[in-house]
Design an enzyme around this catalytic site. Structure first.
Site, PDB file in Angstrom:
ATOM      1  N   ARG A  45     -34.137  27.459  22.345  1.00  0.00           N
ATOM      2  CA  ARG A  45     -35.161  28.003  23.239  1.00  0.00           C
ATOM      3  C   ARG A  45     -34.650  29.198  24.039  1.00  0.00           C
ATOM      4  O   ARG A  45     -35.404  30.090  24.368  1.00  0.00           O
ATOM      5  CB  ARG A  45     -35.595  26.935  24.230  1.00  0.00           C
ATOM      6  CG  ARG A  45     -36.357  25.839  23.563  1.00  0.00           C
ATOM      7  CD  ARG A  45     -36.388  24.581  24.402  1.00  0.00           C
ATOM      8  NE  ARG A  45     -37.356  23.695  23.841  1.00  0.00           N
ATOM      9  CZ  ARG A  45     -38.548  23.438  24.386  1.00  0.00           C
ATOM     10  NH1 ARG A  45     -38.874  23.940  25.547  1.00  0.00           N
ATOM     11  NH2 ARG A  45     -39.397  22.664  23.781  1.00  0.00           N
ATOM     12  N   LYS A 148     -34.689  10.872  13.187  1.00  0.00           N
ATOM     13  CA  LYS A 148     -35.284   9.636  13.693  1.00  0.00           C
ATOM     14  C   LYS A 148     -35.695   9.849  15.149  1.00  0.00           C
ATOM     15  O   LYS A 148     -34.998  10.579  15.833  1.00  0.00           O
ATOM     16  CB  LYS A 148     -34.215   8.576  13.540  1.00  0.00           C
ATOM     17  CG  LYS A 148     -34.256   7.407  14.477  1.00  0.00           C
ATOM     18  CD  LYS A 148     -33.137   6.462  14.167  1.00  0.00           C
ATOM     19  CE  LYS A 148     -33.157   5.305  15.104  1.00  0.00           C
ATOM     20  NZ  LYS A 148     -32.691   5.567  16.447  1.00  0.00           N
ATOM     21  N   ASP A 177     -32.238   8.156   8.460  1.00  0.00           N
ATOM     22  CA  ASP A 177     -31.715   6.982   9.144  1.00  0.00           C
ATOM     23  C   ASP A 177     -30.220   7.120   8.902  1.00  0.00           C
ATOM     24  O   ASP A 177     -29.749   6.867   7.784  1.00  0.00           O
ATOM     25  CB  ASP A 177     -32.249   5.689   8.522  1.00  0.00           C
ATOM     26  CG  ASP A 177     -31.676   4.467   9.235  1.00  0.00           C
ATOM     27  OD1 ASP A 177     -30.494   4.513   9.643  1.00  0.00           O
ATOM     28  OD2 ASP A 177     -32.399   3.477   9.380  1.00  0.00           O
ATOM     29  N   HIS A 178     -29.483   7.549   9.903  1.00  0.00           N
ATOM     30  CA  HIS A 178     -28.097   7.961   9.613  1.00  0.00           C
ATOM     31  C   HIS A 178     -27.231   6.803   9.100  1.00  0.00           C
ATOM     32  O   HIS A 178     -26.203   7.029   8.487  1.00  0.00           O
ATOM     33  CB  HIS A 178     -27.454   8.656  10.816  1.00  0.00           C
ATOM     34  CG  HIS A 178     -26.967   7.737  11.890  1.00  0.00           C
ATOM     35  ND1 HIS A 178     -27.791   7.217  12.842  1.00  0.00           N
ATOM     36  CD2 HIS A 178     -25.732   7.244  12.169  1.00  0.00           C
ATOM     37  CE1 HIS A 178     -27.092   6.452  13.670  1.00  0.00           C
ATOM     38  NE2 HIS A 178     -25.827   6.443  13.284  1.00  0.00           N
ATOM     39  N   LYS A 182     -23.649   5.900   5.969  1.00  0.00           N
ATOM     40  CA  LYS A 182     -22.378   5.191   6.171  1.00  0.00           C
ATOM     41  C   LYS A 182     -21.932   4.559   4.865  1.00  0.00           C
ATOM     42  O   LYS A 182     -22.688   3.815   4.239  1.00  0.00           O
ATOM     43  CB  LYS A 182     -22.533   4.103   7.252  1.00  0.00           C
ATOM     44  CG  LYS A 182     -22.807   4.664   8.643  1.00  0.00           C
ATOM     45  CD  LYS A 182     -22.827   3.554   9.694  1.00  0.00           C
ATOM     46  CE  LYS A 182     -23.381   4.076  11.011  1.00  0.00           C
ATOM     47  NZ  LYS A 182     -22.404   4.288  12.058  1.00  0.00           N
ATOM     48  N   GLU A 216     -23.473  -3.141  20.584  1.00  0.00           N
ATOM     49  CA  GLU A 216     -22.671  -2.049  21.138  1.00  0.00           C
ATOM     50  C   GLU A 216     -22.173  -2.450  22.524  1.00  0.00           C
ATOM     51  O   GLU A 216     -22.818  -3.247  23.208  1.00  0.00           O
ATOM     52  CB  GLU A 216     -23.535  -0.785  21.291  1.00  0.00           C
ATOM     53  CG  GLU A 216     -24.086  -0.247  20.003  1.00  0.00           C
ATOM     54  CD  GLU A 216     -25.029   0.931  20.229  1.00  0.00           C
ATOM     55  OE1 GLU A 216     -24.626   2.061  19.975  1.00  0.00           O
ATOM     56  OE2 GLU A 216     -26.169   0.704  20.676  1.00  0.00           O
ATOM     57  N   ASP A 235     -35.536   1.412  18.732  1.00  0.00           N
ATOM     58  CA  ASP A 235     -34.351   2.260  18.600  1.00  0.00           C
ATOM     59  C   ASP A 235     -33.451   1.801  17.447  1.00  0.00           C
ATOM     60  O   ASP A 235     -32.912   2.629  16.723  1.00  0.00           O
ATOM     61  CB  ASP A 235     -33.572   2.224  19.922  1.00  0.00           C
ATOM     62  CG  ASP A 235     -32.433   3.237  19.968  1.00  0.00           C
ATOM     63  OD1 ASP A 235     -32.622   4.353  19.467  1.00  0.00           O
ATOM     64  OD2 ASP A 235     -31.357   2.908  20.503  1.00  0.00           O
ATOM     65  N   HIS A 240     -32.123   1.073  11.705  1.00  0.00           N
ATOM     66  CA  HIS A 240     -30.822   0.709  11.133  1.00  0.00           C
ATOM     67  C   HIS A 240     -30.737  -0.753  10.693  1.00  0.00           C
ATOM     68  O   HIS A 240     -30.215  -1.063   9.634  1.00  0.00           O
ATOM     69  CB  HIS A 240     -29.711   0.970  12.148  1.00  0.00           C
ATOM     70  CG  HIS A 240     -29.792   2.325  12.799  1.00  0.00           C
ATOM     71  ND1 HIS A 240     -30.162   3.460  12.108  1.00  0.00           N
ATOM     72  CD2 HIS A 240     -29.561   2.726  14.075  1.00  0.00           C
ATOM     73  CE1 HIS A 240     -30.143   4.500  12.948  1.00  0.00           C
ATOM     74  NE2 HIS A 240     -29.792   4.080  14.134  1.00  0.00           N
ATOM     75  N   LYS A 339     -27.279  -3.534  23.544  1.00  0.00           N
ATOM     76  CA  LYS A 339     -26.370  -2.616  24.233  1.00  0.00           C
ATOM     77  C   LYS A 339     -25.619  -3.442  25.268  1.00  0.00           C
ATOM     78  O   LYS A 339     -26.113  -4.448  25.758  1.00  0.00           O
ATOM     79  CB  LYS A 339     -27.157  -1.513  24.934  1.00  0.00           C
ATOM     80  CG  LYS A 339     -27.930  -0.648  23.919  1.00  0.00           C
ATOM     81  CD  LYS A 339     -27.777   0.817  24.212  1.00  0.00           C
ATOM     82  CE  LYS A 339     -28.520   1.701  23.234  1.00  0.00           C
ATOM     83  NZ  LYS A 339     -27.719   2.202  22.122  1.00  0.00           N
TER      84      LYS A 339
HETATM   85  C1  BG6 Z   1     -28.974   5.661  17.211  1.00  0.00           C
HETATM   86  C2  BG6 Z   1     -29.565   5.015  18.434  1.00  0.00           C
HETATM   87  O1  BG6 Z   1     -29.942   5.790  16.203  1.00  0.00           O
HETATM   88  O2  BG6 Z   1     -27.905   4.866  16.731  1.00  0.00           O
HETATM   89  C3  BG6 Z   1     -28.505   4.813  19.497  1.00  0.00           C
HETATM   90  O3  BG6 Z   1     -30.615   5.833  18.930  1.00  0.00           O
HETATM   91  C4  BG6 Z   1     -27.327   4.049  18.939  1.00  0.00           C
HETATM   92  O4  BG6 Z   1     -29.039   4.105  20.620  1.00  0.00           O
HETATM   93  C5  BG6 Z   1     -26.832   4.707  17.646  1.00  0.00           C
HETATM   94  O5  BG6 Z   1     -26.295   4.023  19.897  1.00  0.00           O
HETATM   95  C6  BG6 Z   1     -25.753   3.874  16.988  1.00  0.00           C
HETATM   96  O6  BG6 Z   1     -25.201   4.593  15.922  1.00  0.00           O
HETATM   97  P1  BG6 Z   1     -23.711   4.357  15.438  1.00  0.00           P
HETATM   98  O7  BG6 Z   1     -23.558   5.205  14.221  1.00  0.00           O
HETATM   99  O8  BG6 Z   1     -22.829   4.769  16.576  1.00  0.00           O
HETATM  100  O9  BG6 Z   1     -23.584   2.891  15.166  1.00  0.00           O
END
Ligand code: BG6
Length: 483
Positions: A45, A148, A177-178, A182, A216, A235, A240, A339
């Protein structure tokens, strides 16, 4: 072989770009995986000169690699970078973007757009790219990565889908979806189907229940406003955790082609029984962390961080699911995420049914644990005789580490970026997966949002709240902890 291309990065000064995308691209460059002719155009921006932008990228890398990095690679890497200012109130932004990109000497014409922006901006950016002709494929490809979350519920996901498909074919859309990037997640399918000893046991005849856990120690951090509009179900579970479940429970795909794999994931996600909202307490549990201690440090509670004690948004969510297909009939899948729990651990734990020989000492269980992070492993727990005169057993472990010294460590985003440039969308989501995932969680999210009773609290750093046990089917079931 990757075609020469330009990666156009929207939201390039944001957090994801700083901690994942830029360092990931750098590592790919270092590994010689980026095509020689590849440019990276960051779109932001604010008005920033190229010089300042390059200095900013250097600071991102300095922060990520405090021990230093290869200067020759850095020189090559930094030459790939350019900056385009796209102030939101400037109607000519996208026309100017097109002009910038038309300089073929700098920007190869295959274009991948990475939308690392607020979800509410996804559709508008695609509209504007299309309005200046930047999404049309001809001699060159055009691909769009949508971060996402894809929508905030089923309805908004479908709206986003119909909006972007006005301009894009399915093959051009890369929904992230990252977790799929993995290696440990990809391994679930390989371990299941490349081993004769697992697959015959992988069903209701031998399995008592399955637990999928993703916890986490981190709290919501700076993202309080985002998180309070989101919650753990949206989330983590919607994305995931359900993807992990799909890989654990799906049937064997006809081949390892992306379409075959996704078809099986879609089938199993669609076979999950809807959660009965009239008996929600038997199937779903939520809680919030209160103040506590993580690794010896005092940390505030969620409501304190948020500054609003009327919030009922969950930072802990657990569900009991059943999959209505012949393989899984009657087998509960317990899934949970949190969390600020006592441990950060992502794993699949499978408990087998009781063995025929019961010695009455409580040691009657077989578990199979697949560790995803931090430890990538596969571990069996089996019963074995304690040496000596008595007939008694104890649990011994067969423990295999998936990671060995010298193995490549590729971050999820590196794998995803590489696949994007290669035109392989197998590690990205199909819209039907996204829809099935929303369809499942939406009714729970709605019911929870309506129920304003104070939510169960668990002190930061503690284990699962005692009350979460209400979702277990049987008294002898319990949460498995780390491995
Ligand atoms: C994200 C969430 O998609 O994944 C976060 O929005 C979360 O809240 C994170 O902490 C966890 O990813 P990873 O790869 O650290 O397990």
């Amino acid at each position: 072989v990757i075609d020469p291309c330009t990666l156009v990065l929207f939201g390039a000064s944001g957090n994801l770009s700083r901690i994942k995308l830029m360092p990931g691209l750098f590592r790919l460059d270092q590994a010689g995986r980026l095509p020689e002719k590849m440019a990276i155009l960051s779109v932001g921006r604010s008005q920033v000169s190229r010089e300042d932008w390059l200095a900013d990228i250097k600071s991102m890398l300095d922060a990520k690699f405090p021990k230093g990095y290869d200067q020759a690679v850095f020189k090559r890497f930094i030459e790939r970078h350019h900056y385009h200012a796209n102030p939101p109130d400037d109607p000519s932004s996208f026309t100017r973007l097109k002009e910038t990109l038309s300089d073929e000497a700098i920007f190869p014409q295959n274009l991948a757009y990475f939308l690392s922006v607020r979800p509410s901006d996804f559709a508008a950016i695609v509209d504007q790219l299309a309005s200046v002709g930047l999404t049309e494929e001809g001699k060159y490809w055009r691909r769009v990565v949508v971060e996402k979350p894809f929508g905030t519920d089923l309805k908004s996901a479908q709206e986003l889908q119909s909006s972007i498909t006005k301009h894009l074919k399915e093959s051009q859309i890369y929904r992230i979806d990252h977790y799929l990037g993995k290696s440990a997640l990809q391994n679930i399918m390989l371990q299941r189907f490349a081993n004769t000893i697992l697959e015959p046991l992988w069903n209701k005849d031998y399995i008592d229940h399955v637990q999928i856990t993703n916890t986490e120690q981190l709290g919501v951090g700076e993202r309080t406003q985002f998180y309070d509009a989101t919650g753990a179900l949206r989330d983590m579970i919607q994305s995931h955790v359900l993807q992990t479940l799909a890989l654990t429970a799906m049937e064997q795909p006809a081949s390892l082609n992306p379409d075959d794999i996704r078809a099986e994931k879609i089938k199993v996600l669609e076979a999950i029984r809807p959660i009965p909202v009239d008996e929600l307490e038997k199937y779903a549990f939520r809680a919030q962390y209160s103040s506590g201690e993580i690794k010896g440090e005092k940390v505030p509670g969620y409501l304190e961080e948020l500054g609003d004690d009327s919030s009922v948004v969950e930072t802990y969510a657990a569900l009991k699911l059943f999959i209505d297909n012949p393989r899984w009939e009657g087998v509960p899948f317990y899934i949970r995420t949190a969390k600020r729990l006592h441990e950060a651990d992502t794993r699949i734990a499978i408990r087998f049914k009781k063995a025929p020989l019961q010695l009455g000492n409580g040691q009657d269980q077989n578990w199979l644990i697949i560790g995803i992070q931090p430890r990538e492993c596969i571990k069996f727990e089996i019963q074995s005789k304690i040496p000596g005169l008595d007939i008694a057993t104890r649990t011994i472990e067969l423990d295999g580490a998936n990671r060995q010294e010298g193995d490549e460590t590729i971050d999820a985003y590196e794998a995803l970026l590489l696949n994007l440039m290669e035109g392989d969308n197998s590690l990205y989501l199909h819209i039907s997966e996204v829809e099935a995932q929303w369809r499942l969680v939406d009714p729970v999210i709605e019911a929870w949002a309506k129920d304003r009773k104070p939510v169960h609290q668990y002190p930061a750093g503690s284990s699962d709240p005692e009350a979460s046990k209400v979702i277990f089917e049987h008294e002898d079931q319990f949460w498995r902890y780390s491995i």
